[in-house]
Design an enzyme around this catalytic site. Structure first.
Site: not given
Length: 376
Positions: A264, A334-336
């Protein structure tokens, strides 16, 4: 200690042994200079005799949905499996062979030796150059990769590992760069120059620190007039000399559950919000092309966190805020996910494929942006 030797003196190692008896090892993650609770751990165990061993954590639920990450050599990693931890997120079991050494970790690690192996594969490429961003506090040379034509006037800067334990981004960026370097060369190598910093907190990543919430503040709260860390000071100076068009900072979120299990975007306010949503639509399209694949990470903008929502509150000391201040047209974090979901489990290969999709989406964004700028 009853035939089970525990160690963490390797790249990324982090554990504290509390005690051991009757085939049970009690341990906990080391927080070191982390100001609050966090969850990262990594250790190796060797059994003198064949036996089943239970590893029980005393400081919170720190075993993910696929069990611990597991390796026989500390280099290639996979998931041990959900059955290893049963219903408990605070313990797991493993059946050792006599003399066997096994590595276990909260998440799939990405250390400097992984990066060096990857760099050795791409280093012959004529448009890839390696520099030293800075020398860390512990005298490590922080790698900086630059890819693209030397005369390119459009600049993209991507950063990873502001928080030491957030390892997934390394595999994503391998896929990203491999996509860009495959002939015919992508936009990034003909019209743009890509700048990539794989480890902002290299010392923390190699020492096995949490990195998140480091006291007095962590690397992603260091974008001030007087940076505390050598790496962020050097990155600030380096980026300030670029006519930066895009700045993206990769992270991983919290444990598991909800949006934490999905890729997200941490959104910013208008007018950046609209640019982020333009890129997000392209990324959603790129990651939906492989609907038939058995295990793919997919992005859906429904999981993004809006500016002002929950923990996404204004903070001008973060890297993405700095990118925006530097005038980037597109800037965000950006989050992984550490683990993913059924059908989209985080593995080195699924991350590389996601990285290729991410590169394709960013290339499309730049092409659209280029046409838009020329038409104005």
């Amino acid at each position: 200690m009853n035939g089970i030797a525990i160690e963490d003196d390797y790249a990324g190692g982090n554990i504290r042994v509390i005690g051991q008896a009757s085939g049970v090892v009690a341990l906990e993650q080391q927080l070191r200079d982390t100001s609050g609770w966090w969850f990262y751990w990594s250790f190796a165990a060797t059994a003198a005799e064949a036996r089943a061993v239970a590893f029980e954590f005393a400081n919170g639920e720190v075993i993910g949905p696929w069990g611990p990450a597991y390796s026989r050599d500390g280099i290639e990693w996979t998931w041990l499996g959900a059955d290893a931890s049963g219903s408990s997120r605070a313990s797991f079991a493993y059946a050792f062979e006599a003399g066997e050494k096994a590595y276990f970790s909260y998440c799939i690690p990405y250390q400097q030796h992984h990066f060096e192996t990857f760099y050795a594969r791409i280093s012959p490429h004529p448009l890839v150059r390696r520099k030293v961003l800075a020398v860390s506090e512990r005298l490590r040379a922080l790698p900086l990769l630059v890819a693209g034509d030397a005369s390119a006037e459009r600049h993209i800067l991507i950063t990873c590992r502001h928080h030491a334990c957030e390892s997934v981004s390394g595999y994503v960026m391998e896929g990203f760069l491999e996509h860009c370097l495959q002939p015919p060369y992508s936009l990034f190598l003909t019209q743009c120059k890509l700048h990539y910093v794989p480890f902002v907190d290299l010392d923390g990543a190699e020492r096995g620190d949490q990195g998140k919430g480091r006291a007095p503040h962590d690397h992603n709260r260091d974008y001030t007039d007087r940076p505390l860390y050598r790496s962020t000071a050097a990155l600030t100076a380096y980026a300030s000399a670029l006519p930066l068009e895009v700045g993206i900072d990769f992270h991983s979120p919290y444990l598991w559950g909800g949006r934490n299990d999905r890729p997200f975007i941490v959104k910013r306010r208008s007018p950046m919000k609209e640019e982020i949503e333009r890129f997000g639509a392209l990324l959603m399209r790129a990651t939906s092309r492989s609907e038939a694949a058995a295990n793919e990470l997919r992005y859906d903008g429904a999981h993004d966190i809006e500016a002002g929502e929950d923990w996404n509150q204004p903070n001008d000391r973060t890297c993405s805020s700095f990118f925006e201040r530097r005038g980037a047209r597109l800037a965000f974090s950006f989050e992984l996910p550490y683990f993913g979901v059924e059908g989209g489990v985080v593995t080195p290969d699924s991350c590389r494929r996601f990285g290729a999709d991410f590169a394709a989406a960013l290339e499309a964004y730049m092409l659209e942006g280029g046409r838009h700028d020329e038409d104005r």
